[in-house]
Design a protein around this motif. Structure first.
Motif, PDB file in Angstrom:
ATOM      1  N   ASP A 186       0.854  -1.190   0.000  1.00 15.91           N
ATOM      2  CA  ASP A 186       0.000   0.000   0.000  1.00 15.91           C
ATOM      3  C   ASP A 186       0.892   1.242   0.000  1.00 15.91           C
ATOM      4  O   ASP A 186       1.548   1.534   1.002  1.00 15.91           O
ATOM      5  N   PRO A 187       0.939   1.989  -1.108  1.00 12.33           N
ATOM      6  CA  PRO A 187       1.832   3.161  -1.174  1.00 12.33           C
ATOM      7  C   PRO A 187       1.553   4.207  -0.111  1.00 12.33           C
ATOM      8  O   PRO A 187       2.450   4.984   0.228  1.00 12.33           O
ATOM      9  N   SER A 188       0.350   4.246   0.435  1.00 14.68           N
ATOM     10  CA  SER A 188       0.019   5.264   1.436  1.00 14.68           C
ATOM     11  C   SER A 188       0.615   4.942   2.799  1.00 14.68           C
ATOM     12  O   SER A 188       0.562   5.774   3.703  1.00 14.68           O
ATOM     13  N   ARG A 189       1.220   3.771   2.958  1.00 17.49           N
ATOM     14  CA  ARG A 189       1.709   3.359   4.270  1.00 17.49           C
ATOM     15  C   ARG A 189       3.237   3.356   4.375  1.00 17.49           C
ATOM     16  O   ARG A 189       3.772   2.938   5.398  1.00 17.49           O
ATOM     17  N   GLY A 190       3.917   3.796   3.333  1.00 18.35           N
ATOM     18  CA  GLY A 190       5.368   3.829   3.375  1.00 18.35           C
ATOM     19  C   GLY A 190       5.909   5.114   2.780  1.00 18.35           C
ATOM     20  O   GLY A 190       5.248   5.787   1.990  1.00 18.35           O
ATOM     21  N   LYS A 235       6.650   6.334  -5.848  1.00 16.85           N
ATOM     22  CA  LYS A 235       6.232   5.078  -6.448  1.00 16.85           C
ATOM     23  C   LYS A 235       6.872   3.902  -5.713  1.00 16.85           C
ATOM     24  O   LYS A 235       8.066   3.891  -5.441  1.00 16.85           O
ATOM     25  N   MET A 236       6.054   2.905  -5.432  1.00 15.32           N
ATOM     26  CA  MET A 236       6.502   1.763  -4.649  1.00 15.32           C
ATOM     27  C   MET A 236       7.249   0.731  -5.486  1.00 15.32           C
ATOM     28  O   MET A 236       8.269   0.183  -5.058  1.00 15.32           O
ATOM     29  N   ALA A 280      -1.249  -2.829  -8.448  1.00 13.16           N
ATOM     30  CA  ALA A 280      -0.395  -2.013  -9.309  1.00 13.16           C
ATOM     31  C   ALA A 280       1.005  -1.883  -8.733  1.00 13.16           C
ATOM     32  O   ALA A 280       1.961  -1.566  -9.447  1.00 13.16           O
ATOM     33  N   ALA A 281       1.158  -2.129  -7.427  1.00 10.67           N
ATOM     34  CA  ALA A 281       2.480  -2.105  -6.799  1.00 10.67           C
ATOM     35  C   ALA A 281       3.083  -3.500  -6.734  1.00 10.67           C
ATOM     36  O   ALA A 281       4.277  -3.686  -7.001  1.00 10.67           O
ATOM     37  N   SER A 282       2.276  -4.499  -6.395  1.00  6.65           N
ATOM     38  CA  SER A 282       2.815  -5.842  -6.181  1.00  6.65           C
ATOM     39  C   SER A 282       3.044  -6.614  -7.473  1.00  6.65           C
ATOM     40  O   SER A 282       4.064  -7.297  -7.620  1.00  6.65           O
TER      41      SER A 282
END
Length: 434
Positions: free
Chosen positions: A222-226, A233-234, A264-266
């Motif tokens: 979750d990009p909002s958590r890091g 971008k993760m 979209a990140a994983s």
């Protein structure tokens, strides 16, 4: 329920009440029946797993709607909606009451541990109950919590544990000798609702190597958590960490506690492992598919994925995709079993219900909703071990066992265990940034 020192409500946002707004005005703006119906109808139309959980949703409406209409406050309405949702017991289902309700709520100051998917009281704080006589001198007589405010243990039950500061809540308990009891537990005297979500800062990802083995801890997709740097971008960060380890003979991909996030990140990260293109189709999504095609640089070493009871959703899918592609052995404890995409129901009062909306329907793909990802090596944390060694001691023992098995699977020397555990501890901040 949670392993944290107090009961934690997922996805709770504490938003200050505007000066000219009051609960009385809020009640005038909408009817309790309208709020109840909005959530019930949204799930009726789009929730994916009524049949799996054996739930008659019409019957739930008939039982809970009259009590929702009779609620004397927004708090009582919130509790009734939560009671209805507990029947689902789906890790993706969560209820978030209106901000103005949460602004006055508190939680009991208990320490709860999840053991075998069941909540146990590890520490009573300032209000220990009277123990059964046979257990009075047992400091590890951790009881299982069987109900909260009379409701079974299921999703949204933590909402019933919370309530107006200074009040109390009834817990049903089962003691080690099999006896059962109910106890009144006080909520904190001041508002103690936790922050919206934990943010891991830069420690959402951590990597390194021990001998010929690489280690990569990924706490979230979750990009909002890091903290993601200037690009925000993760996936590039995941890719760069993997590039640093691409020459290792084996990799421990640590997804313990990874609750998922965005495909979209994983998925672009997983492309560096898979030997051929994989395609998954989401149900009820107008034919949209996930396509995971191989990408250079390919990681060609052996892979062990570590999971536990905190691994959910996208964290589970990452383990599942690598296992099914023949690219990973999965080691650890039973995962949460939350496979679907999450949809939201937002009612007139600002309350929300998050729920499972789009399951996997691809032929030949075995669902893992409810059951969790299939484990190649199941090394569980058991209540027997916890009562023998204490909660923290038992967790450390099973942690060592899981990492030792990972090294064994990768063919690495057992002597590397302490160094690998030390590397893993570097990724464990005492308290994630908030």
């Amino acid at each position: 329920m949670s392993r944290c020192p107090r009961l934690v409500l997922a996805a709770v946002a504490l938003v200050a009440l505007a000066p000219d707004r009051s609960l009385a005005l809020a009640q005038e703006e909408f009817g309790f029946g309208e709020v109840f119906d909005q959530h019930w109808e949204r799930l009726r139309d789009d929730y994916a797993y009524f049949d799996l959980y054996g739930v008659d949703w019409e019957a739930e409406r008939a039982e809970h709607r009259p009590r929702a209409l009779a609620a004397e406050s927004p708090t009582e309405l919130a509790w009734e909606i939560a009671r209805m949702l507990t029947v689902l017991n789906d890790a993706h289902v969560a209820y978030v009451p209106p901000p103005e309700v949460l602004a006055s709520w508190a939680v009991p100051t208990l320490r709860i541990g999840m053991i075998g998917r069941r909540p146990y009281v590890l520490d009573w704080g300032d209000a220990p109950p009277e123990l059964p006589a046979a257990l009075a001198d047992d400091p590890r007589a951790y009881p299982e919590v069987t109900s909260v405010a009379g409701a079974r243990i299921g999703c949204a039950v933590e909402i019933l544990a919370a309530g107006p500061a200074g009040t109390s809540v009834e817990l049903g308990l089962r003691w080690p000798d099999g006896s059962e009891a109910t106890v009144e537990v006080p909520r904190a005297s001041t508002q103690t609702m936790p922050p919206k979500r934990k943010h891991y800062g830069e420690r959402w990802i951590h990597g390194g190597r021990v001998g010929s083995i690489g280690y990569l801890r990924v706490r979230t997709f979750d990009p909002s958590r890091g903290t993601l740097g200037q690009e925000g971008k993760m996936t590039p960060i995941l890719r760069e960490h993997l590039k640093r380890l691409k020459d290792t003979a084996g990799l421990v991909l640590d997804l313990r506690g990874n609750g998922g996030g965005l495909v979209a990140a994983s998925d672009p990260f997983l492309r560096h492992f898979v030997p051929k293109t994989l395609r998954y189709r989401w149900g009820n999504s107008d034919g949209r598919s996930r396509v995971i095609a191989p990408r250079s640089p390919r990681y060609r070493g052996d892979v062990v994925v570590l999971v536990d009871g905190g691994s959910a959703s996208g964290g589970e899918w990452a383990a599942r995709i690598l296992r099914d592609a023949g690219r990973a052995v999965v080691v650890g404890g039973r995962t949460q079993g939350a496979e679907a995409a999450v949809l939201d129901s937002v009612a007139a009062d600002g309350s929300k219900v998050h729920f499972s909306g789009w399951p996997m329907v691809e032929p030949g793909v075995t669902p893992f909703q409810r059951d969790g990802v299939e484990l190649d090596h199941d090394l569980p944390l058991t209540i027997e071990d916890v009562r023998e060694h204490g909660y923290d001691g038992a967790r450390e023992r099973v942690r060592r066992a899981r990492f030792a098995r990972a090294l064994e699977v990768l063919g690495a020397p057992a002597e590397d265990l302490d160094a690998l555990l030390a590397l893993a501890r570097e990724a464990e901040p005492e308290e994630p940034a908030r």
